[in-house]
Write an enzyme that holds these catalytic residues in place. Sequence first.
Site, PDB file in Angstrom:
ATOM      1  N   CYS A  78      -1.882  -1.672  -5.510  1.00 43.76           N
ATOM      2  CA  CYS A  78      -2.348  -3.344  -5.301  1.00 43.76           C
ATOM      3  C   CYS A  78      -2.529  -3.911  -6.633  1.00 43.76           C
ATOM      4  CB  CYS A  78      -3.213  -3.308  -4.575  1.00 43.76           C
ATOM      5  SG  CYS A  78      -4.120  -4.851  -4.168  1.00 43.76           S
ATOM      6  N   GLU A  79      -2.081  -4.918  -7.013  1.00 44.01           N
ATOM      7  CA  GLU A  79      -2.453  -5.375  -8.266  1.00 44.01           C
ATOM      8  C   GLU A  79      -3.675  -6.343  -8.255  1.00 44.01           C
ATOM      9  OE1 GLU A  79      -0.117  -9.892  -8.580  1.00 44.01           O
ATOM     10  OE2 GLU A  79       0.985  -7.931  -8.944  1.00 44.01           O
ATOM     11  N   HIS A  80      -4.064  -6.420  -6.989  1.00 42.24           N
ATOM     12  CA  HIS A  80      -5.289  -7.394  -6.860  1.00 42.24           C
ATOM     13  C   HIS A  80      -6.853  -6.372  -6.960  1.00 42.24           C
ATOM     14  CE1 HIS A  80      -3.254 -10.348  -4.138  1.00 42.24           C
ATOM     15  NE2 HIS A  80      -2.979 -10.571  -5.627  1.00 42.24           N
ATOM     16  N   HIS A  81      -6.492  -4.859  -6.581  1.00 43.24           N
ATOM     17  CA  HIS A  81      -7.415  -4.155  -6.472  1.00 43.24           C
ATOM     18  C   HIS A  81      -7.527  -2.835  -7.294  1.00 43.24           C
ATOM     19  CE1 HIS A  81      -8.014  -6.543  -2.753  1.00 43.24           C
ATOM     20  NE2 HIS A  81      -9.337  -6.762  -3.259  1.00 43.24           N
ATOM     21  N   GLN A 120       3.344  -5.898  -1.976  1.00 50.70           N
ATOM     22  CA  GLN A 120       4.399  -5.385  -1.189  1.00 50.70           C
ATOM     23  C   GLN A 120       5.554  -6.479  -1.101  1.00 50.70           C
ATOM     24  OE1 GLN A 120       2.990  -3.791   2.478  1.00 50.70           O
ATOM     25  NE2 GLN A 120       4.910  -4.325   3.438  1.00 50.70           N
ATOM     26  N   HIS A 148      -2.411  -0.461   3.145  1.00 55.20           N
ATOM     27  CA  HIS A 148      -3.079  -0.635   2.105  1.00 55.20           C
ATOM     28  C   HIS A 148      -4.477  -0.190   1.883  1.00 55.20           C
ATOM     29  CE1 HIS A 148       0.044  -3.841   0.557  1.00 55.20           C
ATOM     30  NE2 HIS A 148       0.421  -3.310   1.674  1.00 55.20           N
ATOM     31  N   CYS A 150      -6.685  -1.032   0.216  1.00 56.37           N
ATOM     32  CA  CYS A 150      -7.616  -2.015  -0.165  1.00 56.37           C
ATOM     33  C   CYS A 150      -7.948  -2.840   1.268  1.00 56.37           C
ATOM     34  CB  CYS A 150      -7.177  -3.352  -0.939  1.00 56.37           C
ATOM     35  SG  CYS A 150      -5.626  -4.202  -0.300  1.00 56.37           S
TER      36      CYS A 150
END
Length: 189
Positions: A78-81, A120, A148, A150
């Site tokens: 995940c590019e956010h976390h 995704q 996920h 996250c």
Amino acid sequence: MKDVDYRKIEKAVTMILEAIGENPEREGLIDTPKRVAKMYAEVFEGLNKDPKDYFKTVFNENHDEVVLVKDIPFHSMCEHHLVPFFGHAHVAYIPRDGVVAGLSKLARAVETTAKRPQLQERITSTVADAMMDMLNPIGVYVIIEAEHMCMTMRGIKKPGAKTVTTVARGIYEHDDVKRAEILSLIKMT
């Protein structure tokens, strides 16, 4: 092609360990920065690859019905976390004029696209668009189901929750019967 800066990753991981109050020099952590740098080089190797490349070689088999590779396992970050998400992709297309790609190429396109800091939704559309651009099929339908971390290990903490994304291109955008056919084929064991 940009090389991975292992030393920079090692330094950053050392700083993270220190920032959370850990001792990066203790026995269990002493080689952790090196291991993380090596892991990141591996899990992000898709940054230097283009999924379209897998569709440069095609075959003329005079096949004009659905081709489906289902249950393609993948993992991404995940590019956010920067925590993993993982699941299965289902990739279908209808060849135009009998032009087909090797079956493994569909799985390789998913794998390459997933091996980046990613969303995704972007994996789903990137794979579909690469196939449309390179194979010029009558239609492409991509479905991805993933869990996920996250959502599992932080935040809402709901292990087992799955996210499903779909992308329809070509005939699949408007033909409900063709879409239903793919969904029924995916449900088959």
